[in-house]
Write a protein that holds these residues in place. Structure first.
Motif, short mmCIF file in Angstrom:
data_model
loop_
_atom_site.label_atom_id
_atom_site.label_comp_id
_atom_site.label_asym_id
_atom_site.label_seq_id
_atom_site.Cartn_x
_atom_site.Cartn_y
_atom_site.Cartn_z
N MET A 1 -7.32 63.00 35.33
CA MET A 1 -6.07 63.82 35.79
C MET A 1 -5.17 63.27 34.95
O MET A 1 -4.68 62.21 35.60
N ARG A 2 -3.94 63.72 34.11
CA ARG A 2 -3.00 63.05 33.88
C ARG A 2 -1.84 63.88 34.55
O ARG A 2 -1.76 65.09 33.92
N ASP A 3 -0.70 62.91 34.35
CA ASP A 3 0.87 63.20 34.10
C ASP A 3 1.00 64.16 35.44
O ASP A 3 1.62 65.72 35.04
N GLY A 4 0.53 63.55 36.37
CA GLY A 4 0.76 64.28 37.79
C GLY A 4 0.21 66.11 38.15
O GLY A 4 1.00 67.03 38.91
N GLY A 5 -0.97 66.09 36.94
CA GLY A 5 -1.70 67.42 36.88
C GLY A 5 -0.98 68.48 35.72
O GLY A 5 -1.61 69.93 35.82
N LYS A 6 0.01 67.76 34.90
CA LYS A 6 0.12 69.04 33.97
C LYS A 6 -0.98 68.84 32.74
O LYS A 6 -0.67 69.79 31.79
N GLU A 7 -1.65 67.35 32.52
CA GLU A 7 -2.62 67.33 31.61
C GLU A 7 -3.94 67.09 31.94
O GLU A 7 -4.09 66.21 33.19
N TYR B 1 -6.91 82.20 37.01
CA TYR B 1 -7.02 80.56 36.96
C TYR B 1 -6.86 79.14 36.39
O TYR B 1 -7.13 78.20 36.72
N TYR B 2 -5.91 79.60 35.89
CA TYR B 2 -4.55 78.33 35.10
C TYR B 2 -3.58 78.42 34.94
O TYR B 2 -3.03 79.24 33.57
N PRO B 3 -2.59 78.96 35.91
CA PRO B 3 -1.32 79.16 36.24
C PRO B 3 -0.63 78.45 35.30
O PRO B 3 -0.57 77.02 35.38
N THR B 4 0.48 78.92 34.68
CA THR B 4 1.04 78.52 33.76
C THR B 4 0.45 77.08 32.88
O THR B 4 1.09 76.38 32.39
N LEU B 5 -0.62 77.64 32.38
CA LEU B 5 -0.97 77.33 30.50
C LEU B 5 -0.83 77.16 29.64
O LEU B 5 -0.52 78.32 29.60
N LEU B 6 -0.13 76.24 29.18
CA LEU B 6 0.41 76.42 27.24
C LEU B 6 0.03 76.22 26.45
O LEU B 6 -0.18 77.24 25.93
N LYS B 7 -1.21 75.10 26.60
CA LYS B 7 -1.73 74.76 25.89
C LYS B 7 -3.85 74.38 25.82
O LYS B 7 -4.04 73.82 26.53
N TYR B 8 -4.30 74.75 25.16
CA TYR B 8 -6.07 74.59 25.23
C TYR B 8 -6.92 74.33 24.33
O TYR B 8 -5.79 74.76 23.14
N GLU B 9 -7.30 72.63 23.59
CA GLU B 9 -7.37 72.58 22.16
C GLU B 9 -8.91 72.00 22.54
O GLU B 9 -9.06 70.99 23.51
N LYS B 10 -9.06 72.01 21.19
CA LYS B 10 -10.56 71.08 21.30
C LYS B 10 -9.88 69.06 21.00
O LYS B 10 -9.30 68.81 19.96
N VAL B 11 -10.03 68.61 21.03
CA VAL B 11 -9.67 66.63 21.13
C VAL B 11 -10.81 66.49 20.47
O VAL B 11 -10.59 65.80 19.13
N ASP B 12 -11.92 66.37 20.35
CA ASP B 12 -13.00 65.73 19.02
C ASP B 12 -15.05 66.96 20.22
O ASP B 12 -14.72 67.62 20.70
N TYR C 1 -16.77 67.30 21.99
CA TYR C 1 -16.96 67.39 23.61
C TYR C 1 -16.64 67.35 24.25
O TYR C 1 -16.31 66.48 25.26
N THR C 2 -14.84 67.10 24.01
CA THR C 2 -14.07 66.62 24.58
C THR C 2 -12.79 67.55 24.27
O THR C 2 -12.25 68.54 23.34
N ILE C 3 -12.07 68.42 25.19
CA ILE C 3 -10.74 69.28 25.42
C ILE C 3 -9.62 69.08 26.14
O ILE C 3 -10.09 68.06 27.38
N ARG C 4 -8.32 69.74 25.71
CA ARG C 4 -7.68 69.34 26.57
C ARG C 4 -6.99 70.77 26.96
O ARG C 4 -6.70 71.65 26.31
N LEU C 5 -6.11 71.00 28.70
CA LEU C 5 -5.44 71.68 29.25
C LEU C 5 -4.56 71.28 29.26
O LEU C 5 -4.24 70.08 30.80
N LEU C 6 -3.23 71.89 28.72
CA LEU C 6 -1.78 71.44 29.46
C LEU C 6 -1.30 73.07 30.07
O LEU C 6 -1.29 73.21 29.13
N PHE C 7 -0.15 72.34 31.70
CA PHE C 7 -0.16 72.67 31.54
C PHE C 7 1.43 73.25 31.71
O PHE C 7 2.41 71.35 32.13
#
Length: 521
Positions: free
Chosen positions: A88-94, A140-151, A153-159
């Motif tokens: 969890m990063r940025d206080g839960g935004k990422e 399940y994903y309130p205020t989700l702005l973006k979901y993306e593949k990092v590589d 076997y890694t994904i990132r969710l930005l809120f």
């Protein structure tokens, strides 16, 4: 009071006698279990656990066909599944999720970040209704702005806003993963659900049975049983008779077996009964938009007039736990609050609202649940002491749901399960003005202090501070009773001793651990 309990006990005794007589026609087990292949186990549930293509999930999690990114441990807290770790990063935004490697779907395709993105793409297409828990991005994903593949076997969710409780929201029904080949252009299933779980669906006869076969390429510990057949037997009596006769080996899912029949079958040395906590809470929904339940004093009077301990002991043989808390006892945020029964205080509060008059109210129950009528009669008996004359109506569930949305009721007996262990989501639906149950059940509940606390706790990362706020919300709601909680359910299973490790979880049974006893004994 004593005569009422005796009457209800006699009703249960007569039902047990009738069932026993019916089973006697088929004799004792007489090796009926040999009707199954030796490596096949036949189970039954009251509802069809694989509703199919029109269902947003296709099948229940308890069939172990699909798996989520995050699942729950024995204490209902988030634990790894297809996502083996996270940050969890940025206080839960990422949020960063590191996916499990060397996992394959039932059709042989690889599970990776691309397949996770495809499942998010599907959710983005809109709400998918389900017989279990609807699949909704906003839930399940309130205020989700973006979901993306990092590589790979890694994904990132930005809120947009901090989501410190996101892991709870994602457990089980919040992050189901299927092979992308399952979906059509609208995000509906084009075929049987293809997951990564220890079992796969090989046949699905709607409202009759579903056949599960072991996934021998499973990434984890493989199932012990080669094949399960899960039959759909809605009628409680028929399900019980099938178990006694050996047509089925065990029962599962909510309402698997009522307590009085569990107590009866436990007397037979061929069977075992086991129990665990359940995510299901049973409560009375009061119409808070009209008299007399628009007055907090009347809601408190109803709550105080109900002898929950007597109810649970007499009607449910202690296969339940009395509660006045709307948060289920399996939630990590749960606060134990003493159960209050005070008839004199209930009479005083009711008199302040009704004066010397009596009030006629309609109490609606789901006619398909065998114990609700007796429970309603007992509660009606208690409520007459506080000036409420109760008329009980048994109604089909779909009709009952429409009546509730229209506000055409006074009291309705309802139940609610936890899609995940998140205390925020579970409380929100009851206590916030725009909460789903608050709106659909016409609770009319709005407490400014509760609203302020709930809005504040969303952004707090300190667990101790969060729990303190959840405790306060539970205390307020236990006093004001926007609904009347009755008891926390138990997951009760009954099964033939042919099976081993048939242990109830807080939801379902871990089919992958079930064994045939004779193979090891």
């Amino acid at each position: 009071m004593e005569s009422m309990m005796k009457k209800l006990f006699l009703m249960m005794l007569l039902l047990i006698t009738a069932l026993s007589a019916g089973c006697g026609k088929q004799g004792q087990l007489q090796n009926n279990i040999e009707k199954h292949a030796k490596d096949t186990v036949v189970l039954a549930a009251y509802r069809h656990l694989a509703p199919g293509n029109k269902d947003g999930l296709y099948c229940s999690r308890i069939l172990y066909v699909w798996e989520p990114l995050i699942t729950k441990d024995d204490n209902n807290r988030p634990t790894p599944c297809l996502a083996q770790s996270w940050e969890m990063r940025d206080g839960g935004k990422e949020w960063i999720f590191h996916l499990r490697r060397d996992v394959y779907f039932h059709n042989g395709t690889k599970f990776n970040a691309d397949s996770v993105v495809a499942n998010f793409d599907r959710m983005k297409k809109g709400y998918k209704r389900s017989s279990f828990y609807g699949l909704n991005m906003e839930t399940y994903y309130p205020t989700l702005l973006k979901y993306e593949k990092v590589d790979e076997y890694t994904i990132r969710l930005l809120f947009k806003e901090a989501n410190v409780n996101e892991l709870y929201k994602m457990t089980d029904f919040g992050s189901p993963i299927y092979a992308p080949e399952c979906f059509d252009e609208d995000g509906n299933f084009r075929s049987v659900a293809i997951g990564t779980g220890p079992y796969k669906i090989t046949e699905n006869a709607l409202n009759k049975y579903v056949v599960l076969e072991r996934n021998d390429n499973y990434w984890g510990e493989k199932g012990k049983i080669k094949k399960f057949i899960v039959r759909t037997i809605p009628n409680t009596d028929t399900r019980y008779a099938a178990l006694k006769s050996g047509e089925i080996d065990g029962v599962l899912d909510i309402n698997a077996i009522p307590p009085f029949l569990a107590a009866e079958i436990k007397k037979d040395s061929n069977f075992s009964v086991d129990k665990n906590k359940s995510t299901m809470i049973r409560y009375l929904s009061l119409n808070g938009n009209k008299f007399p339940f628009n007055d907090v004093r009347m809601r408190r009077a109803v709550s105080l007039a109900i002898d929950r301990k007597n109810l649970v002991h007499g009607m449910y043989l202690d296969y339940a736990e009395p509660t006045i808390n709307i948060l289920n006892y399996t939630s990590p945020g749960y606060k134990a609050i003493p159960v209050a029964y005070d008839l004199q205080e209930a009479k005083r509060l009711a008199h302040e609202v009704l004066g010397d008059k009596r009030c006629e109210i309609t109490y609606c129950i789901n006619g398909s649940e065998p114990l609700q009528k007796g429970e309603a009669e007992l509660i009606a008996y208690w409520l007459q002491d506080i000036g409420l004359d109760v008329q009980i109506k048994s109604i089909e569930y779909a009709t009952l749901s429409k009546m509730m949305r229209k506000g055409e009721f006074d009291i309705v007996r309802v139940q609610r399960g936890l899609a995940n262990g998140d205390p925020f989501s579970a409380l929100y639906t009851f206590v916030m003005p725009d909460g789903g149950i608050n709106a659909s059940n016409r609770l009319g509940y709005n407490n400014p202090e509760v609203v302020e606390l709930m809005n504040r706790v969303k952004h707090i990362t300190d667990e101790q501070e969060r729990q303190s706020i959840f405790d306060r919300v539970q205390e307020i709601v236990a006093y004001e009773q926007p609904v009347i909680p009755l008891f926390n359910d138990m997951n009760i299973v009954a099964y033939n001793k042919r099976l081993k490790n048939y242990k109830p979880l807080i939801y379902g049974v871990d089919l992958s651990k079930v064994e045939l006893a004779e193979e090891n004994d």
